[in-house]
Design an enzyme around this catalytic site. Sequence first.
Site, PDB file in Angstrom:
ATOM      1  N   LYS A 107      48.251  43.165  12.439  1.00 59.17           N
ATOM      2  CA  LYS A 107      47.373  44.308  12.671  1.00 59.17           C
ATOM      3  C   LYS A 107      47.341  45.227  11.451  1.00 59.17           C
ATOM      4  O   LYS A 107      46.281  45.733  11.059  1.00 59.17           O
ATOM      5  CB  LYS A 107      47.841  45.088  13.893  1.00 59.17           C
ATOM      6  CG  LYS A 107      47.642  44.354  15.218  1.00 59.17           C
ATOM      7  CD  LYS A 107      48.158  45.190  16.379  1.00 59.17           C
ATOM      8  CE  LYS A 107      47.966  44.479  17.696  1.00 59.17           C
ATOM      9  NZ  LYS A 107      48.489  45.265  18.839  1.00 59.17           N
ATOM     10  N   GLU A 134      55.188  33.841  21.484  1.00 60.91           N
ATOM     11  CA  GLU A 134      55.366  35.234  21.078  1.00 60.91           C
ATOM     12  C   GLU A 134      56.770  35.713  21.422  1.00 60.91           C
ATOM     13  O   GLU A 134      57.320  36.586  20.739  1.00 60.91           O
ATOM     14  CB  GLU A 134      54.312  36.128  21.740  1.00 60.91           C
ATOM     15  CG  GLU A 134      54.220  37.518  21.123  1.00 60.91           C
ATOM     16  CD  GLU A 134      52.996  38.294  21.595  1.00 60.91           C
ATOM     17  OE1 GLU A 134      51.971  38.274  20.899  1.00 60.91           O
ATOM     18  OE2 GLU A 134      53.077  38.908  22.684  1.00 60.91           O
ATOM     19  N   HIS A 187      42.629  10.431  27.371  1.00 65.44           N
ATOM     20  CA  HIS A 187      41.518   9.973  26.538  1.00 65.44           C
ATOM     21  C   HIS A 187      41.431  10.802  25.261  1.00 65.44           C
ATOM     22  O   HIS A 187      40.389  10.805  24.590  1.00 65.44           O
ATOM     23  CB  HIS A 187      40.213  10.071  27.329  1.00 65.44           C
ATOM     24  CG  HIS A 187      40.199   9.185  28.535  1.00 65.44           C
ATOM     25  ND1 HIS A 187      39.699   7.897  28.513  1.00 65.44           N
ATOM     26  CD2 HIS A 187      40.662   9.384  29.796  1.00 65.44           C
ATOM     27  CE1 HIS A 187      39.829   7.349  29.703  1.00 65.44           C
ATOM     28  NE2 HIS A 187      40.416   8.231  30.507  1.00 65.44           N
TER      29      HIS A 187
END
EC number: 5.3.1.9
Length: 527
Positions: A453, A320, A349
């Site tokens: 937004k 950000e 793994h």
Amino acid sequence: MSANWERYQKYLCDCPEAGMLIDVSGMAFNDDFFATMEPAMQEAFNAMTALESGAIANPDENRMVGHYWLRNPGLAPDSGIAAEIEFSVRAVKEFSAAIHAGEIAPPGRSGFTRLLVIGIGGSALGPQFVADALGGASDRLKPYFFDNTDPDGMDKVLAEIGPALAETLVVVISKSGGTKETRNGMVEAQAAFDAAGLEFAKYAVAVTGAGSELDKAAVAGGWLARFPMWDWVGGRTSVTSAVGLLPAALQGIDIDALLKGAQVCDELTRRRETRSNPAALLALMWHYATNGRGEKDMVVLPYKDRLLLFSRYLQQLIMESIGKELDLTGTVVNQGISVYGNKGATDQHAYVQQLREGINNFFVTFIEVLQDRPGKSLEVEPGVTSGDYLAGFLQGTRKALAGKGRESLTITIERLDAASIGTLIALYERAVGFYAALVGINAYHQPGVEAGKKAATAVLALQAKIMARLSSQPGVEFTALELAGAVGDEGETETVFRILLHLAGNPDRRVLMARGATIATSRFKSA
């Protein structure tokens, strides 16, 4: 003496004050790299000095950037800000002590035993990381989080809390008070308290900006307490403000040690001698690895279970801050560094296979904790503990990657405690600031977040038009294309279709779907 050992010693940064080592010898920079970058690094030091002195370091929002003052209020540019910081820390400690002593208690109970933190982004990621890294069976309040606007996720948390809701303190964190995800979490929590016959205000605390919507709601509702957020502290750098300190103190974490660790690291990372400044080294390695253009990903591999959430915290802090379209001159640069990670040796793994043998589009940051556990460890083989295996896997993975020309750097800390967590937080905050200065961007705003937004608000406005049209013609079926035309948004047919799918997937919304010859030609109506 081997060349590798000579290089290791030459470029090792020893920070005994913080119990930390930074090894960058596994990065393949040339010996003239530091000399070449030194003028730019000195300019970055100048920019950081100006920032800490109160200059407008966030020009897009005309704001100072003051998260370093949180650990040393004496650095604040005026006495008023310093007093506010000191008062906030004192208030956090006093309130937490009153909660722990039962002086502030839920109605009819001896004290609070659970903590529900409601926030999103920087108002959740920092507190979650600290809680997971430093919490345990001895927590004074067991923490839970609403960190999204997912109803099922909130139901899951509430089910885990169960009857203990009557002993649950709720901390709502939002600077503006208008962040929809946090607002929704607060509404859902309040509904759960109401359903249990509990008065929400007797359990609620706000951390917010003065005069915000949340602040006004807390005052009007007579909530237990309010704590400040300031416009000169961004969400992703707010963990050493009340945003992170209040949940940590309530959980029982030593916030004095956390702040002290951050302060010690701040002092180290003010050094203008680049090779002895750990944050400068990190920033320069990021610049080297990515050509200052984000050309490689940053893989964070902490070899410690308690640091599992560190990479998630760093994703926001770094991505950000660094992920910007424009530089400070307004030129399109599309900067950024992608960050991902899990934990060692689990990663061995999982995706270490690709790291070693797949596309070489990354550099690794190993994080090593020397102390395995407080006290004696069990030997799982003669002379070997589980922690020895973990350390061996770290060293082995470094060697395996290096053998294939894959670059890495290593951060080593002596032990994992509140002070070292504060150190890591401060280290990366400063590294982000230095890197931003090196590439000439504003690390302290987030216009892309606001764009998302606004787009979400437009989708919800379109949903309201769809619902109004369906409700006005009950029983009448529409395809997405027909409904988009009916509400005057044919250009948004795909969005209309996806809204209709979501509505039809939730029976309480009373929208029925009849599949067509293809799903895109399905018909929808109000039930």
